[in-house]
Design a protein around this motif. Structure first.
Motif, mmCIF file in Angstrom:
data_model
loop_
_atom_site.group_PDB
_atom_site.id
_atom_site.type_symbol
_atom_site.label_atom_id
_atom_site.label_comp_id
_atom_site.label_asym_id
_atom_site.label_seq_id
_atom_site.Cartn_x
_atom_site.Cartn_y
_atom_site.Cartn_z
ATOM 1 N N LEU A 250 0.835 -1.203 0.000
ATOM 2 C CA LEU A 250 0.000 0.000 0.000
ATOM 3 C C LEU A 250 0.877 1.264 0.000
ATOM 4 N N ALA A 251 1.921 1.251 0.805
ATOM 5 C CA ALA A 251 2.776 2.440 0.891
ATOM 6 C C ALA A 251 3.362 2.787 -0.481
ATOM 7 N N HIS A 252 3.865 1.778 -1.190
ATOM 8 C CA HIS A 252 4.459 2.064 -2.506
ATOM 9 C C HIS A 252 3.389 2.485 -3.514
ATOM 10 N N LEU A 253 2.219 1.884 -3.423
ATOM 11 C CA LEU A 253 1.134 2.294 -4.332
ATOM 12 C C LEU A 253 0.781 3.766 -4.098
ATOM 13 N N LEU A 254 0.641 4.141 -2.835
ATOM 14 C CA LEU A 254 0.248 5.528 -2.535
ATOM 15 C C LEU A 254 1.349 6.508 -2.935
ATOM 16 N N GLN A 255 2.583 6.055 -2.831
ATOM 17 C CA GLN A 255 3.687 6.956 -3.173
ATOM 18 C C GLN A 255 3.757 7.197 -4.687
ATOM 19 N N HIS A 256 3.286 6.233 -5.459
ATOM 20 C CA HIS A 256 3.295 6.376 -6.916
ATOM 21 C C HIS A 256 1.887 6.766 -7.357
ATOM 22 N N VAL A 257 1.646 8.081 -7.310
ATOM 23 C CA VAL A 257 0.282 8.589 -7.429
ATOM 24 C C VAL A 257 -0.402 8.127 -8.726
ATOM 25 N N ASP A 258 0.337 8.135 -9.833
ATOM 26 C CA ASP A 258 -0.284 7.728 -11.108
ATOM 27 C C ASP A 258 -0.755 6.276 -11.035
ATOM 28 N N GLN A 259 0.091 5.444 -10.416
ATOM 29 C CA GLN A 259 -0.271 4.028 -10.335
ATOM 30 C C GLN A 259 -1.441 3.822 -9.365
ATOM 31 N N TRP A 260 -1.454 4.601 -8.295
ATOM 32 C CA TRP A 260 -2.582 4.503 -7.355
ATOM 33 C C TRP A 260 -3.879 4.916 -8.056
ATOM 34 N N ARG A 261 -3.809 5.986 -8.846
ATOM 35 C CA ARG A 261 -5.013 6.424 -9.584
ATOM 36 C C ARG A 261 -5.478 5.320 -10.533
ATOM 37 N N ALA A 262 -4.523 4.730 -11.243
ATOM 38 C CA ALA A 262 -4.875 3.654 -12.189
ATOM 39 C C ALA A 262 -5.479 2.483 -11.423
ATOM 40 N N PHE A 263 -4.906 2.195 -10.261
ATOM 41 C CA PHE A 263 -5.400 1.086 -9.443
ATOM 42 C C PHE A 263 -6.842 1.365 -8.987
ATOM 43 N N CYS A 264 -7.088 2.603 -8.553
ATOM 44 C CA CYS A 264 -8.440 2.949 -8.083
ATOM 45 C C CYS A 264 -9.451 2.831 -9.226
ATOM 46 N N ALA A 265 -9.008 3.124 -10.451
ATOM 47 C CA ALA A 265 -9.924 3.069 -11.597
ATOM 48 C C ALA A 265 -10.263 1.623 -11.976
ATOM 49 N N ASP A 266 -9.375 0.678 -11.663
ATOM 50 C CA ASP A 266 -9.630 -0.718 -12.049
ATOM 51 C C ASP A 266 -8.995 -1.663 -11.026
ATOM 52 N N SER A 267 -9.453 -1.562 -9.784
ATOM 53 C CA SER A 267 -8.786 -2.347 -8.735
ATOM 54 C C SER A 267 -8.988 -3.855 -8.945
ATOM 55 N N ASP A 268 -10.145 -4.243 -9.464
ATOM 56 C CA ASP A 268 -10.342 -5.686 -9.682
ATOM 57 C C ASP A 268 -9.385 -6.218 -10.734
ATOM 58 N N GLY A 269 -9.206 -5.441 -11.781
ATOM 59 C CA GLY A 269 -8.318 -5.873 -12.862
ATOM 60 C C GLY A 269 -6.854 -5.840 -12.461
ATOM 61 N N LEU A 270 -6.500 -4.944 -11.534
ATOM 62 C CA LEU A 270 -5.072 -4.738 -11.245
ATOM 63 C C LEU A 270 -4.618 -5.285 -9.897
ATOM 64 N N LYS A 271 -5.553 -5.855 -9.104
ATOM 65 C CA LYS A 271 -5.149 -6.206 -7.733
ATOM 66 C C LYS A 271 -4.090 -7.299 -7.695
ATOM 67 N N ARG A 272 -4.174 -8.257 -8.575
ATOM 68 C CA ARG A 272 -3.165 -9.322 -8.547
ATOM 69 C C ARG A 272 -1.777 -8.766 -8.932
ATOM 70 N N ALA A 273 -1.768 -7.917 -9.960
ATOM 71 C CA ALA A 273 -0.497 -7.347 -10.427
ATOM 72 C C ALA A 273 0.101 -6.422 -9.363
ATOM 73 N N ALA A 274 -0.767 -5.665 -8.676
ATOM 74 C CA ALA A 274 -0.272 -4.739 -7.646
ATOM 75 C C ALA A 274 0.373 -5.524 -6.506
ATOM 76 N N VAL A 275 -0.249 -6.630 -6.128
ATOM 77 C CA VAL A 275 0.304 -7.464 -5.052
ATOM 78 C C VAL A 275 1.622 -8.109 -5.507
ATOM 79 N N ASP A 276 1.660 -8.605 -6.735
ATOM 80 C CA ASP A 276 2.904 -9.186 -7.260
ATOM 81 C C ASP A 276 4.057 -8.187 -7.136
ATOM 82 N N GLU A 277 3.781 -6.944 -7.527
ATOM 83 C CA GLU A 277 4.864 -5.958 -7.538
ATOM 84 C C GLU A 277 5.229 -5.516 -6.107
#
Ligand code: HEM
Length: 401
Positions: A250-277
Protein backbone atom coordinates in the motif's frame (compact mmCIF):
# COMPACT_ATOMS: atom_id res chain seq x y z
CA UNK A 1 39.73 -22.40 -13.45
CA UNK A 2 40.47 -22.90 -9.76
CA UNK A 3 37.39 -22.25 -7.61
CA UNK A 4 37.67 -19.65 -4.84
CA UNK A 5 37.10 -20.60 -1.24
CA UNK A 6 34.12 -19.10 0.59
CA UNK A 7 36.57 -17.40 2.96
CA UNK A 8 37.48 -15.19 -0.01
CA UNK A 9 33.90 -13.97 -0.53
CA UNK A 10 33.01 -10.33 0.17
CA UNK A 11 31.50 -9.57 3.57
CA UNK A 12 27.85 -8.74 4.16
CA UNK A 13 26.21 -6.97 7.09
CA UNK A 14 22.71 -5.67 6.45
CA UNK A 15 22.02 -4.71 10.05
CA UNK A 16 23.04 -1.06 9.76
CA UNK A 17 22.72 -0.08 6.10
CA UNK A 18 20.42 2.87 5.34
CA UNK A 19 19.20 1.50 1.98
CA UNK A 20 19.24 -2.27 1.82
CA UNK A 21 18.45 -2.45 -1.90
CA UNK A 22 21.31 -0.14 -2.89
CA UNK A 23 23.62 -2.07 -0.58
CA UNK A 24 22.63 -5.45 -2.04
CA UNK A 25 22.91 -4.12 -5.60
CA UNK A 26 26.48 -3.06 -4.82
CA UNK A 27 27.34 -6.50 -3.46
CA UNK A 28 25.63 -8.26 -6.38
CA UNK A 29 27.74 -6.25 -8.84
CA UNK A 30 30.93 -7.20 -6.97
CA UNK A 31 30.28 -10.91 -6.82
CA UNK A 32 27.70 -13.68 -6.74
CA UNK A 33 27.89 -14.45 -3.02
CA UNK A 34 28.80 -12.82 0.29
CA UNK A 35 29.85 -14.10 3.70
CA UNK A 36 28.21 -12.91 6.92
CA UNK A 37 30.07 -12.39 10.17
CA UNK A 38 28.13 -15.32 11.62
CA UNK A 39 29.68 -17.54 8.98
CA UNK A 40 26.78 -18.19 6.62
CA UNK A 41 26.91 -17.60 2.90
CA UNK A 42 24.43 -15.32 1.17
CA UNK A 43 23.67 -16.07 -2.49
CA UNK A 44 22.65 -12.89 -4.29
CA UNK A 45 21.41 -13.76 -7.78
CA UNK A 46 17.92 -14.65 -8.92
CA UNK A 47 19.18 -17.86 -10.51
CA UNK A 48 20.40 -18.94 -7.05
CA UNK A 49 16.78 -19.48 -6.03
CA UNK A 50 17.13 -22.83 -7.83
CA UNK A 51 19.38 -23.94 -4.97
CA UNK A 52 16.31 -24.21 -2.72
CA UNK A 53 15.05 -27.23 -4.61
CA UNK A 54 18.29 -28.94 -5.64
CA UNK A 55 19.40 -32.09 -3.84
CA UNK A 56 22.72 -30.47 -2.89
CA UNK A 57 20.84 -28.58 -0.18
CA UNK A 58 18.27 -29.45 2.48
CA UNK A 59 15.99 -27.43 4.70
CA UNK A 60 17.53 -26.36 8.00
CA UNK A 61 16.04 -28.20 10.97
CA UNK A 62 16.96 -27.25 14.53
CA UNK A 63 20.35 -25.81 13.49
CA UNK A 64 18.92 -22.27 13.46
CA UNK A 65 18.03 -22.63 17.14
CA UNK A 66 21.22 -24.46 18.15
CA UNK A 67 23.29 -21.55 16.77
CA UNK A 68 21.48 -19.36 19.29
CA UNK A 69 22.10 -21.81 22.14
CA UNK A 70 18.47 -22.93 22.24
CA UNK A 71 18.67 -26.68 22.78
CA UNK A 72 15.40 -27.46 24.57
CA UNK A 73 12.17 -25.85 25.73
CA UNK A 74 8.97 -24.75 23.98
CA UNK A 75 10.63 -22.89 21.07
CA UNK A 76 12.99 -25.79 20.38
CA UNK A 77 10.12 -28.31 20.57
CA UNK A 78 8.01 -26.18 18.26
CA UNK A 79 10.75 -26.04 15.60
CA UNK A 80 11.46 -29.75 16.03
CA UNK A 81 7.89 -30.77 15.28
CA UNK A 82 7.14 -28.17 12.58
CA UNK A 83 6.71 -28.86 8.87
CA UNK A 84 8.77 -25.84 7.82
CA UNK A 85 11.93 -27.03 9.57
CA UNK A 86 11.81 -30.68 8.54
CA UNK A 87 12.87 -32.77 5.59
CA UNK A 88 11.95 -35.81 3.54
CA UNK A 89 9.24 -38.18 4.72
CA UNK A 90 8.81 -36.41 8.05
CA UNK A 91 8.05 -33.19 6.18
CA UNK A 92 5.66 -34.92 3.80
CA UNK A 93 3.72 -36.50 6.65
CA UNK A 94 3.34 -33.15 8.39
CA UNK A 95 2.47 -31.18 5.27
CA UNK A 96 0.07 -33.54 3.50
CA UNK A 97 -2.95 -33.28 5.84
CA UNK A 98 -2.77 -29.48 5.92
CA UNK A 99 -2.19 -29.02 2.21
CA UNK A 100 -5.06 -31.33 1.31
CA UNK A 101 -7.48 -29.03 3.11
CA UNK A 102 -5.74 -25.67 2.82
CA UNK A 103 -6.21 -25.79 -0.94
CA UNK A 104 -6.39 -22.86 -3.36
CA UNK A 105 -10.11 -23.49 -3.91
CA UNK A 106 -10.95 -23.20 -0.23
CA UNK A 107 -8.82 -20.10 0.10
CA UNK A 108 -10.51 -18.43 -2.83
CA UNK A 109 -13.80 -19.08 -1.10
CA UNK A 110 -12.48 -16.82 1.69
CA UNK A 111 -12.49 -13.85 -0.70
CA UNK A 112 -15.97 -12.52 0.19
CA UNK A 113 -15.14 -12.83 3.90
CA UNK A 114 -11.86 -10.96 3.45
CA UNK A 115 -13.65 -8.26 1.44
CA UNK A 116 -16.36 -7.89 4.10
CA UNK A 117 -13.80 -7.65 6.90
CA UNK A 118 -11.79 -5.10 4.91
CA UNK A 119 -14.90 -2.99 4.35
CA UNK A 120 -15.78 -3.16 8.05
CA UNK A 121 -12.28 -2.06 9.09
CA UNK A 122 -11.88 0.70 6.51
CA UNK A 123 -15.39 2.18 6.66
CA UNK A 124 -15.17 2.70 10.41
CA UNK A 125 -12.03 4.80 9.97
CA UNK A 126 -12.84 7.07 7.02
CA UNK A 127 -12.42 10.71 7.95
CA UNK A 128 -11.06 9.91 11.43
CA UNK A 129 -7.65 11.43 10.76
CA UNK A 130 -4.35 9.50 10.84
CA UNK A 131 -4.59 5.88 12.00
CA UNK A 132 -2.01 3.25 12.92
CA UNK A 133 -2.31 1.19 9.74
CA UNK A 134 0.01 -1.58 10.96
CA UNK A 135 -2.02 -2.55 14.01
CA UNK A 136 -5.50 -1.33 13.19
CA UNK A 137 -5.68 -2.84 9.70
CA UNK A 138 -2.68 -4.87 8.52
CA UNK A 139 -2.40 -7.02 11.65
CA UNK A 140 -6.15 -7.47 11.91
CA UNK A 141 -6.85 -8.96 8.50
CA UNK A 142 -4.63 -12.11 8.63
CA UNK A 143 -5.37 -12.70 12.33
CA UNK A 144 -9.12 -12.42 12.03
CA UNK A 145 -9.31 -14.49 8.83
CA UNK A 146 -7.24 -17.34 10.25
CA UNK A 147 -9.29 -17.14 13.47
CA UNK A 148 -12.37 -17.53 11.30
CA UNK A 149 -10.94 -20.49 9.40
CA UNK A 150 -10.08 -22.16 12.71
CA UNK A 151 -13.45 -21.35 14.24
CA UNK A 152 -12.07 -19.25 17.09
CA UNK A 153 -14.85 -17.51 19.02
CA UNK A 154 -14.86 -13.70 18.70
CA UNK A 155 -14.53 -13.35 22.46
CA UNK A 156 -11.15 -15.09 22.35
CA UNK A 157 -9.79 -12.73 19.68
CA UNK A 158 -7.93 -10.28 21.97
CA UNK A 159 -5.86 -13.00 23.61
CA UNK A 160 -5.39 -14.79 20.27
CA UNK A 161 -4.11 -11.52 18.73
CA UNK A 162 -1.72 -11.11 21.63
CA UNK A 163 -0.19 -14.55 21.02
CA UNK A 164 0.13 -13.71 17.34
CA UNK A 165 1.99 -10.54 18.25
CA UNK A 166 4.27 -12.31 20.74
CA UNK A 167 5.29 -15.57 19.11
CA UNK A 168 6.17 -15.43 15.37
CA UNK A 169 9.74 -14.54 16.36
CA UNK A 170 10.06 -18.23 17.34
CA UNK A 171 10.30 -19.04 13.61
CA UNK A 172 13.44 -16.97 13.05
CA UNK A 173 16.26 -15.35 14.96
CA UNK A 174 15.18 -14.69 18.50
CA UNK A 175 15.99 -11.70 20.62
CA UNK A 176 17.25 -13.82 23.52
CA UNK A 177 16.18 -11.16 26.04
CA UNK A 178 12.61 -11.94 24.98
CA UNK A 179 12.95 -15.73 25.08
CA UNK A 180 11.04 -16.22 28.36
CA UNK A 181 8.21 -13.96 27.23
CA UNK A 182 7.94 -15.70 23.83
CA UNK A 183 7.98 -19.15 25.43
CA UNK A 184 5.32 -18.23 27.96
CA UNK A 185 3.03 -17.06 25.17
CA UNK A 186 3.87 -20.06 23.00
CA UNK A 187 2.91 -22.48 25.78
CA UNK A 188 -0.44 -20.73 26.32
CA UNK A 189 -1.00 -20.67 22.55
CA UNK A 190 -0.18 -24.40 22.28
CA UNK A 191 -2.61 -25.22 25.09
CA UNK A 192 -5.35 -23.21 23.44
CA UNK A 193 -4.90 -24.92 20.05
CA UNK A 194 -4.69 -28.34 21.74
CA UNK A 195 -8.06 -27.64 23.38
CA UNK A 196 -9.58 -26.61 20.02
CA UNK A 197 -8.35 -29.85 18.47
CA UNK A 198 -9.65 -31.94 21.38
CA UNK A 199 -13.02 -30.26 20.99
CA UNK A 200 -13.18 -31.15 17.25
CA UNK A 201 -12.09 -34.72 17.99
CA UNK A 202 -14.93 -35.05 20.49
CA UNK A 203 -17.56 -33.27 18.40
CA UNK A 204 -16.66 -32.72 14.76
CA UNK A 205 -18.23 -29.80 12.89
CA UNK A 206 -18.33 -28.67 9.28
CA UNK A 207 -15.09 -26.73 9.57
CA UNK A 208 -11.41 -26.71 8.69
CA UNK A 209 -10.16 -28.01 12.06
CA UNK A 210 -12.58 -30.96 12.04
CA UNK A 211 -11.48 -31.87 8.51
CA UNK A 212 -7.86 -31.53 9.57
CA UNK A 213 -8.38 -33.77 12.59
CA UNK A 214 -9.98 -36.35 10.31
CA UNK A 215 -7.12 -36.10 7.80
CA UNK A 216 -4.57 -36.69 10.56
CA UNK A 217 -6.45 -39.76 11.71
CA UNK A 218 -5.89 -41.20 8.24
CA UNK A 219 -2.17 -40.35 8.58
CA UNK A 220 -1.98 -41.80 12.05
CA UNK A 221 1.80 -41.63 12.35
CA UNK A 222 1.51 -37.98 13.42
CA UNK A 223 1.82 -37.41 17.17
CA UNK A 224 -0.55 -35.05 18.98
CA UNK A 225 2.32 -32.56 19.40
CA UNK A 226 3.00 -32.62 15.67
CA UNK A 227 -0.68 -32.14 14.84
CA UNK A 228 -0.95 -29.15 17.16
CA UNK A 229 2.31 -27.63 15.97
CA UNK A 230 1.14 -27.58 12.34
CA UNK A 231 -1.87 -25.48 13.32
CA UNK A 232 0.14 -23.05 15.45
CA UNK A 233 2.71 -22.93 12.64
CA UNK A 234 0.05 -22.08 10.09
CA UNK A 235 -1.08 -19.15 12.22
CA UNK A 236 2.42 -17.82 12.83
CA UNK A 237 3.68 -18.27 9.27
CA UNK A 238 0.83 -16.15 7.94
CA UNK A 239 0.84 -13.25 10.38
CA UNK A 240 4.02 -11.10 10.23
CA UNK A 241 4.51 -11.98 6.57
CA UNK A 242 1.10 -10.84 5.36
CA UNK A 243 1.02 -7.82 7.68
CA UNK A 244 4.35 -6.42 6.45
CA UNK A 245 3.64 -7.23 2.80
CA UNK A 246 0.32 -5.44 2.94
CA UNK A 247 1.83 -2.32 4.51
CA UNK A 248 4.67 -2.03 2.02
CA UNK A 249 2.48 -2.70 -1.01
CA UNK A 250 0.00 0.00 0.00
CA UNK A 251 2.78 2.44 0.89
CA UNK A 252 4.46 2.06 -2.51
CA UNK A 253 1.13 2.29 -4.33
CA UNK A 254 0.25 5.53 -2.53
CA UNK A 255 3.69 6.96 -3.17
CA UNK A 256 3.29 6.38 -6.92
CA UNK A 257 0.28 8.59 -7.43
CA UNK A 258 -0.28 7.73 -11.11
CA UNK A 259 -0.27 4.03 -10.34
CA UNK A 260 -2.58 4.50 -7.35
CA UNK A 261 -5.01 6.42 -9.58
CA UNK A 262 -4.88 3.65 -12.19
CA UNK A 263 -5.40 1.09 -9.44
CA UNK A 264 -8.44 2.95 -8.08
CA UNK A 265 -9.92 3.07 -11.60
CA UNK A 266 -9.63 -0.72 -12.05
CA UNK A 267 -8.79 -2.35 -8.74
CA UNK A 268 -10.34 -5.69 -9.68
CA UNK A 269 -8.32 -5.87 -12.86
CA UNK A 270 -5.07 -4.74 -11.24
CA UNK A 271 -5.15 -6.21 -7.73
CA UNK A 272 -3.17 -9.32 -8.55
CA UNK A 273 -0.50 -7.35 -10.43
CA UNK A 274 -0.27 -4.74 -7.65
CA UNK A 275 0.30 -7.46 -5.05
CA UNK A 276 2.90 -9.19 -7.26
CA UNK A 277 4.86 -5.96 -7.54
CA UNK A 278 4.50 -5.03 -3.85
CA UNK A 279 5.82 -8.45 -2.87
CA UNK A 280 8.77 -8.07 -5.26
CA UNK A 281 9.71 -4.50 -4.54
CA UNK A 282 10.02 -4.62 -0.76
CA UNK A 283 9.94 -8.28 0.28
CA UNK A 284 9.41 -9.08 3.95
CA UNK A 285 11.34 -12.35 3.62
CA UNK A 286 15.02 -11.60 4.03
CA UNK A 287 16.34 -14.96 2.95
CA UNK A 288 15.53 -18.60 2.41
CA UNK A 289 18.06 -20.65 4.37
CA UNK A 290 19.34 -24.10 3.52
CA UNK A 291 22.17 -26.43 4.58
CA UNK A 292 24.56 -27.61 1.88
CA UNK A 293 24.74 -31.40 1.86
CA UNK A 294 27.32 -32.01 -0.88
CA UNK A 295 30.29 -29.91 -2.07
CA UNK A 296 29.53 -27.95 -5.23
CA UNK A 297 30.75 -24.96 -7.25
CA UNK A 298 28.66 -21.81 -7.38
CA UNK A 299 29.72 -19.15 -9.88
CA UNK A 300 33.43 -19.69 -9.22
CA UNK A 301 33.25 -20.47 -5.48
CA UNK A 302 33.65 -23.89 -3.89
CA UNK A 303 30.79 -24.34 -1.41
CA UNK A 304 31.55 -27.17 1.02
CA UNK A 305 29.00 -29.52 2.54
CA UNK A 306 27.80 -28.26 5.91
CA UNK A 307 27.69 -24.58 4.83
CA UNK A 308 24.64 -22.63 5.95
CA UNK A 309 23.50 -20.93 2.77
CA UNK A 310 20.82 -18.25 2.46
CA UNK A 311 19.36 -17.03 -0.78
CA UNK A 312 18.80 -13.30 -0.40
CA UNK A 313 15.22 -12.63 -1.46
CA UNK A 314 15.51 -8.80 -1.65
CA UNK A 315 18.59 -9.18 -3.84
CA UNK A 316 17.13 -11.87 -6.11
CA UNK A 317 13.95 -9.86 -6.61
CA UNK A 318 15.88 -6.87 -7.92
CA UNK A 319 18.21 -8.83 -10.16
CA UNK A 320 18.37 -6.90 -13.47
CA UNK A 321 18.92 -10.12 -15.40
CA UNK A 322 15.25 -10.95 -14.71
CA UNK A 323 13.50 -7.64 -13.96
CA UNK A 324 13.83 -4.66 -16.30
CA UNK A 325 14.62 -1.47 -14.38
CA UNK A 326 14.34 -3.43 -11.09
CA UNK A 327 14.46 -0.38 -8.80
CA UNK A 328 11.33 1.02 -10.40
CA UNK A 329 8.02 0.11 -8.71
CA UNK A 330 5.74 -0.78 -11.59
CA UNK A 331 2.47 -2.63 -11.19
CA UNK A 332 2.31 -2.94 -14.98
CA UNK A 333 5.56 -4.87 -15.37
CA UNK A 334 5.31 -8.06 -17.38
CA UNK A 335 8.50 -9.77 -16.27
CA UNK A 336 7.38 -11.51 -13.07
CA UNK A 337 8.23 -15.22 -13.20
CA UNK A 338 5.15 -17.47 -13.26
CA UNK A 339 5.70 -18.57 -9.64
CA UNK A 340 6.45 -15.60 -7.39
CA UNK A 341 9.79 -16.35 -5.65
CA UNK A 342 8.68 -14.61 -2.45
CA UNK A 343 6.75 -17.78 -1.57
CA UNK A 344 9.76 -20.07 -1.96
CA UNK A 345 9.88 -23.15 -4.15
CA UNK A 346 9.67 -26.91 -4.18
CA UNK A 347 8.61 -29.09 -1.27
CA UNK A 348 8.35 -26.18 1.19
CA UNK A 349 6.67 -23.66 -1.10
CA UNK A 350 4.33 -21.53 0.99
CA UNK A 351 1.05 -23.24 1.82
CA UNK A 352 -0.62 -19.90 2.51
CA UNK A 353 0.12 -18.13 -0.77
CA UNK A 354 -3.48 -18.20 -1.96
CA UNK A 355 -4.76 -16.92 1.37
CA UNK A 356 -2.14 -14.17 1.61
CA UNK A 357 -3.01 -13.04 -1.89
CA UNK A 358 -6.75 -13.01 -1.18
CA UNK A 359 -6.22 -10.94 1.97
CA UNK A 360 -3.87 -8.44 0.37
CA UNK A 361 -5.89 -8.07 -2.81
CA UNK A 362 -9.18 -7.55 -1.01
CA UNK A 363 -7.95 -4.97 1.47
CA UNK A 364 -6.18 -2.95 -1.23
CA UNK A 365 -9.21 -3.06 -3.51
CA UNK A 366 -11.46 -2.03 -0.61
CA UNK A 367 -9.31 0.99 0.23
CA UNK A 368 -9.29 1.98 -3.45
CA UNK A 369 -13.09 1.68 -3.62
CA UNK A 370 -14.07 3.29 -0.31
CA UNK A 371 -11.22 5.68 0.33
CA UNK A 372 -9.48 6.53 -2.96
CA UNK A 373 -8.02 9.77 -1.57
CA UNK A 374 -6.17 7.92 1.18
CA UNK A 375 -2.77 9.38 1.98
CA UNK A 376 0.33 8.34 3.86
CA UNK A 377 1.02 10.42 6.95
CA UNK A 378 4.54 11.03 8.26
CA UNK A 379 7.65 9.10 7.34
CA UNK A 380 7.58 6.38 4.72
CA UNK A 381 7.44 2.96 6.49
CA UNK A 382 10.61 0.91 6.63
CA UNK A 383 11.26 -2.78 7.07
CA UNK A 384 13.71 -3.55 9.86
CA UNK A 385 16.45 -6.15 9.31
CA UNK A 386 15.56 -9.69 10.40
CA UNK A 387 14.58 -13.06 8.88
CA UNK A 388 11.04 -11.75 8.52
CA UNK A 389 11.40 -8.00 8.17
CA UNK A 390 8.96 -6.08 10.36
CA UNK A 391 7.38 -2.74 9.47
CA UNK A 392 8.48 -0.07 11.92
CA UNK A 393 5.35 2.09 11.73
CA UNK A 394 2.86 3.33 9.17
CA UNK A 395 0.15 5.93 9.49
CA UNK A 396 -2.46 6.64 6.87
CA UNK A 397 -5.49 8.82 6.65
CA UNK A 398 -8.49 7.23 4.93
CA UNK A 399 -10.28 9.82 2.83
CA UNK A 400 -13.31 9.05 0.70
CA UNK A 401 -13.38 10.17 -2.96
C1 HEM B 1 2.81 -12.48 1.96
C2 HEM B 1 2.72 -13.45 2.85
C3 HEM B 1 3.60 -14.67 2.90
C4 HEM B 1 4.88 -14.85 2.48
C5 HEM B 1 5.77 -13.83 1.81
C6 HEM B 1 5.24 -16.23 2.78
C7 HEM B 1 6.46 -16.80 2.46
C8 HEM B 1 6.78 -18.13 2.69
C9 HEM B 1 8.02 -18.77 2.28
C10 HEM B 1 9.18 -18.09 1.57
C11 HEM B 1 7.97 -20.08 2.66
C12 HEM B 1 9.01 -21.17 2.41
C13 HEM B 1 10.17 -21.10 3.35
C14 HEM B 1 11.25 -22.10 3.04
O1 HEM B 1 11.24 -22.77 1.99
O2 HEM B 1 12.17 -22.22 3.86
C15 HEM B 1 6.70 -20.27 3.34
C16 HEM B 1 6.29 -21.46 3.91
C17 HEM B 1 5.10 -21.60 4.58
N1 HEM B 1 4.08 -20.68 4.68
FE1 HEM B 1 4.09 -18.81 3.95
N2 HEM B 1 4.19 -16.84 3.40
C18 HEM B 1 3.15 -15.93 3.48
C19 HEM B 1 1.90 -16.14 4.01
C20 HEM B 1 1.47 -17.32 4.56
C21 HEM B 1 0.15 -17.57 5.08
C22 HEM B 1 -1.00 -16.57 5.05
C23 HEM B 1 0.15 -18.83 5.60
C24 HEM B 1 -0.95 -19.62 6.26
C25 HEM B 1 -2.00 -19.12 6.79
C26 HEM B 1 1.47 -19.39 5.38
C27 HEM B 1 1.86 -20.67 5.75
C28 HEM B 1 3.07 -21.24 5.41
C29 HEM B 1 3.44 -22.59 5.81
C30 HEM B 1 2.60 -23.55 6.63
C31 HEM B 1 4.72 -22.81 5.29
C32 HEM B 1 5.56 -24.07 5.45
C33 HEM B 1 5.42 -24.97 4.24
C34 HEM B 1 6.33 -26.18 4.32
O3 HEM B 1 7.35 -26.16 4.99
O4 HEM B 1 6.00 -27.19 3.65
N3 HEM B 1 2.24 -18.45 4.74
N4 HEM B 1 5.99 -19.07 3.33
Amino acid sequence: MHALSIAEAQEIDTSVVPDIHAYLAGLRTNGPIARSQMGFIVALRHQHLDLITRDITRQIETEGKLIQGITSGPIFDFIKSSMLFSNGDVHLRRRAPVSRIFAFKLMDAMRPKAAALAAELVEARIGLGPIDFVNEIAAQVPARIIADILGIPRGDLPVFMQWIADTPEALGFINLDRRDEIEKSLVAFNDYVAALLADRRASPREDFLSQYVEATVQDEELSKDEIRTQIVGLILAGSDTTRGSLCMTLAHLLQHVDQWRAFCADSDGLKRAAVDEGLRFDPVIMGIPRIVVGDFDLDGYRIPAGTLLTISVPSALRDPSVYTDPDHFDIFRKDHPRWHPIFGAGAHRCLGEALARVEMEEILATIARLAPDTRLVGAFPRLAPGPIRQVDRMEVEFLGG
